[in-house]
Design a protein around this motif. Structure first.
Motif, PDB file in Angstrom:
ATOM      1  N   ALA A 134       2.426  -1.123 -10.636  1.00 25.45           N
ATOM      2  CA  ALA A 134       1.968  -0.003  -9.769  1.00 25.45           C
ATOM      3  C   ALA A 134       1.473  -0.119  -8.632  1.00 25.45           C
ATOM      4  N   GLY A 135       2.162   0.290  -7.536  1.00 24.25           N
ATOM      5  CA  GLY A 135       1.303  -0.109  -5.998  1.00 24.25           C
ATOM      6  C   GLY A 135       1.734  -1.243  -5.650  1.00 24.25           C
ATOM      7  N   ASN A 136       1.555  -1.332  -4.394  1.00 23.66           N
ATOM      8  CA  ASN A 136       1.837  -2.577  -3.644  1.00 23.66           C
ATOM      9  C   ASN A 136       0.567  -3.203  -3.310  1.00 23.66           C
ATOM     10  N   ARG A 137      -0.026  -4.229  -4.111  1.00 22.07           N
ATOM     11  CA  ARG A 137      -1.407  -4.279  -4.200  1.00 22.07           C
ATOM     12  C   ARG A 137      -1.569  -5.862  -3.444  1.00 22.07           C
ATOM     13  N   TYR A 138      -0.810  -6.310  -2.811  1.00 24.39           N
ATOM     14  CA  TYR A 138      -0.853  -7.935  -2.442  1.00 24.39           C
ATOM     15  C   TYR A 138      -0.664  -7.935  -0.878  1.00 24.39           C
ATOM     16  N   ASN A 139      -1.322  -9.237  -0.378  1.00 21.07           N
ATOM     17  CA  ASN A 139      -1.433  -9.589   0.923  1.00 21.07           C
ATOM     18  C   ASN A 139      -0.569 -10.975   0.942  1.00 21.07           C
ATOM     19  N   LYS A 163      -8.885   0.639  -1.237  1.00 22.95           N
ATOM     20  CA  LYS A 163      -8.760   1.881  -0.780  1.00 22.95           C
ATOM     21  C   LYS A 163      -7.237   2.179  -0.482  1.00 22.95           C
ATOM     22  N   LYS A 164      -6.395   1.016  -0.152  1.00 22.60           N
ATOM     23  CA  LYS A 164      -5.176   1.407   0.094  1.00 22.60           C
ATOM     24  C   LYS A 164      -4.056   0.606  -0.604  1.00 22.60           C
ATOM     25  N   GLN A 165      -4.177   0.586  -1.793  1.00 23.54           N
ATOM     26  CA  GLN A 165      -3.475  -0.301  -2.701  1.00 23.54           C
ATOM     27  C   GLN A 165      -2.108  -0.076  -2.573  1.00 23.54           C
ATOM     28  N   ASP A 166      -1.417   1.115  -2.257  1.00 24.50           N
ATOM     29  CA  ASP A 166       0.001   1.345  -1.902  1.00 24.50           C
ATOM     30  C   ASP A 166       0.356   0.636  -0.590  1.00 24.50           C
ATOM     31  N   ASP A 167      -0.558   0.239   0.313  1.00 26.59           N
ATOM     32  CA  ASP A 167      -0.003   0.149   1.715  1.00 26.59           C
ATOM     33  C   ASP A 167       0.422  -1.529   1.700  1.00 26.59           C
ATOM     34  N   GLY A 168       0.236  -2.422   0.794  1.00 31.21           N
ATOM     35  CA  GLY A 168       0.506  -3.845   0.660  1.00 31.21           C
ATOM     36  C   GLY A 168       1.635  -4.124   0.495  1.00 31.21           C
ATOM     37  N   MET A 169       2.033  -5.245   0.289  1.00 33.88           N
ATOM     38  CA  MET A 169       3.527  -5.696   0.183  1.00 33.88           C
ATOM     39  C   MET A 169       3.905  -6.057  -1.194  1.00 33.88           C
ATOM     40  N   ALA A 170       5.114  -6.233  -1.643  1.00 31.49           N
ATOM     41  CA  ALA A 170       5.406  -6.324  -3.016  1.00 31.49           C
ATOM     42  C   ALA A 170       6.011  -7.587  -3.302  1.00 31.49           C
ATOM     43  N   ALA A 184       9.053 -15.107   8.054  1.00 28.34           N
ATOM     44  CA  ALA A 184       8.625 -14.708   6.501  1.00 28.34           C
ATOM     45  C   ALA A 184       9.112 -13.064   6.567  1.00 28.34           C
ATOM     46  N   ALA A 185       9.620 -12.789   5.520  1.00 25.61           N
ATOM     47  CA  ALA A 185       9.920 -11.191   5.299  1.00 25.61           C
ATOM     48  C   ALA A 185       9.522 -10.724   3.835  1.00 25.61           C
ATOM     49  N   TRP A 186       9.061  -9.480   3.890  1.00 23.03           N
ATOM     50  CA  TRP A 186       8.534  -8.904   2.719  1.00 23.03           C
ATOM     51  C   TRP A 186       8.826  -7.200   2.780  1.00 23.03           C
ATOM     52  N   ASN A 187       8.444  -6.686   1.614  1.00 20.75           N
ATOM     53  CA  ASN A 187       8.962  -5.257   1.571  1.00 20.75           C
ATOM     54  C   ASN A 187       7.679  -4.421   1.033  1.00 20.75           C
ATOM     55  N   VAL A 188       7.617  -3.320   1.554  1.00 17.98           N
ATOM     56  CA  VAL A 188       6.513  -2.309   1.206  1.00 17.98           C
ATOM     57  C   VAL A 188       6.888  -1.045   1.102  1.00 17.98           C
ATOM     58  N   SER A 189       6.165  -0.138   0.938  1.00 18.71           N
ATOM     59  CA  SER A 189       6.641   1.407   0.480  1.00 18.71           C
ATOM     60  C   SER A 189       6.818   1.874   1.774  1.00 18.71           C
ATOM     61  N   GLN A 190       7.772   2.990   1.948  1.00 21.37           N
ATOM     62  CA  GLN A 190       8.238   3.279   3.219  1.00 21.37           C
ATOM     63  C   GLN A 190       7.192   4.420   3.696  1.00 21.37           C
ATOM     64  N   PHE A 191       6.680   5.476   2.527  1.00 20.53           N
ATOM     65  CA  PHE A 191       6.102   6.530   2.866  1.00 20.53           C
ATOM     66  C   PHE A 191       4.949   6.389   3.789  1.00 20.53           C
ATOM     67  N   SER A 208      10.973   0.263   0.010  1.00 19.39           N
ATOM     68  CA  SER A 208      12.251   0.408   0.519  1.00 19.39           C
ATOM     69  C   SER A 208      12.167  -0.227   1.954  1.00 19.39           C
ATOM     70  N   LEU A 209      10.952  -0.412   2.682  1.00 20.34           N
ATOM     71  CA  LEU A 209      10.937  -0.872   4.026  1.00 20.34           C
ATOM     72  C   LEU A 209      10.614  -2.277   4.082  1.00 20.34           C
ATOM     73  N   VAL A 210      11.606  -3.093   4.915  1.00 18.72           N
ATOM     74  CA  VAL A 210      11.527  -4.502   4.842  1.00 18.72           C
ATOM     75  C   VAL A 210      10.864  -4.813   6.127  1.00 18.72           C
ATOM     76  N   CYS A 211       9.933  -5.745   6.302  1.00 16.96           N
ATOM     77  CA  CYS A 211       9.343  -6.202   7.377  1.00 16.96           C
ATOM     78  C   CYS A 211       9.356  -7.811   7.656  1.00 16.96           C
ATOM     79  N   ALA A 212       9.425  -8.209   8.647  1.00 13.85           N
ATOM     80  CA  ALA A 212       9.327  -9.630   8.994  1.00 13.85           C
ATOM     81  C   ALA A 212       8.663 -10.007  10.053  1.00 13.85           C
TER      82      ALA A 212
END
Length: 309
Positions: A134-139, A163-170, A184-191, A208-212
């Motif tokens: 649950a959440g994107n809690r990684y760096n 404080k921002k566990q939903d803002d990290g990468m998955a 490098a590429a990773w995905n995060v929540s879009q909202f 659903s947001l892919v960054c690189a």
């Protein structure tokens, strides 16, 4: 315990014409153990520099309390005959969960070791390579070996905090583009990053947001957005919105540094018993196939994208 990491340097054909690890005389070759503690080893990775140096990275737990997991690195300049001492690259994170690591070498012969780290201490028992939580809690972080010196720990992805566990990468993947640059590429929540795309109603917000980002030595990388799943209205109520949930991602990078990736794309509104794979490239999401069985099958067996000549 997981198997010891082995590197063998000689492959020859046996009497049956099959490739085997042996000397030309037929004498078997004993593998050389590279692990530090011989305890709970996972995610071995190997890369070869243009000078012939062998670079190996792996994750392993120390065999004595508190049984913390670390990322280790070793190298060989003589074809694997002898190896450097194991270097603990995550020694500054003694009580923080880590998962899958990867070693890559760029065109300047700099060795990079990337891995996914949890957002805070107190999570050292987390060792599975890629899995849903649950959440994107990684760096996503890395260190680079340049001219014989290791850089400090450097972040790649958007920073995640308690404080921002939903803002990290998955999930993530990395590779060397045709110019020899580490990408490098990773995905995060879009909202959290694009609330303006949503109407403010409760949503099914997948990763659903892919960054690189391109890596250049120890310089802090600049993240860029490369793909966003479309925001769609929920079928049961148009006032509610949803985006697909992208699971484990893998792929390659083209000469422009753009990722071409395969991933599981789940409808955030419903769950299915199969595993739908899609290809994402050039701003488009194209169905590939549905694997029979649950989504969990990709967490330890990553579907790759391979590019031929």
């Amino acid at each position: 315990q997981l198997p010891i990491v082995y590197v063998q340097t000689v492959v020859n054909k046996n009497a049956a014409g099959e490739l085997a690890l042996m000397e030309k005389s037929g004498k078997p070759i004993d593998g050389l153990p590279l692990s530090k503690h011989n305890s709970h080893i996972f995610s071995p990775s190997i890369a070869v520099g243009s000078d012939g140096t062998l670079h190996v990275a792996f994750c392993e737990a120390q065999a004595v309390p508190p049984y913390a997991y670390f990322v280790y690195y070793r190298s060989s300049t003589d074809g694997g005959a002898t190896w450097s001492e194991a270097k603990n690259l995550s020694e500054g994170l003694p009580d923080t969960g880590i998962s899958r690591c990867q070693v890559l070498v760029d065109s300047k012969n700099r060795a990079y070791v990337l891995w996914r780290s949890d957002f805070s201490p107190g999570t050292m028992a987390q060792t599975v390579q890629e899995y849903r939580v649950a959440g994107n809690r990684y760096n996503l972080v890395y260190r680079v070996l340049d001219a014989g010196r290791w850089s400090p720990l450097t972040p790649i992805s958007h920073p995640c905090s308690p404080k921002k566990q939903d803002d990290g990468m998955a999930t993530w993947f990395a590779g060397v583009d045709p110019h020899g640059v580490i990408q490098a590429a990773w995905n995060v929540s879009q909202f959290p990053y694009h609330p303006e795309l949503f109407n403010g109603q409760p949503i099914y917000d997948g990763r659903s947001l892919v960054c690189a980002a391109a890596l250049d030595g120890a310089a802090v990388a600049t993240a860029r957005e490369v793909y966003r799943c479309p925001v769609k209205a929920a079928t049961f109520n148009p006032a509610f919105q949803k985006v697909d949930d992208l699971d484990v991602i893998d792929g390659y990078f083209d000469a422009a540094g753009q990722p071409h990736l395969v991933t599981v794309a789940l409808d955030g509104e419903k769950r299915v018993d199969n595993t739908p794979l899609v290809l994402i490239e050039s701003g488009k999401q194209v169905p590939v196939l549905d694997l029979p069985g649950p989504e969990a099958q990709v967490w330890m067996n990553r579907p790759p994208v391979l590019l031929d000549a």
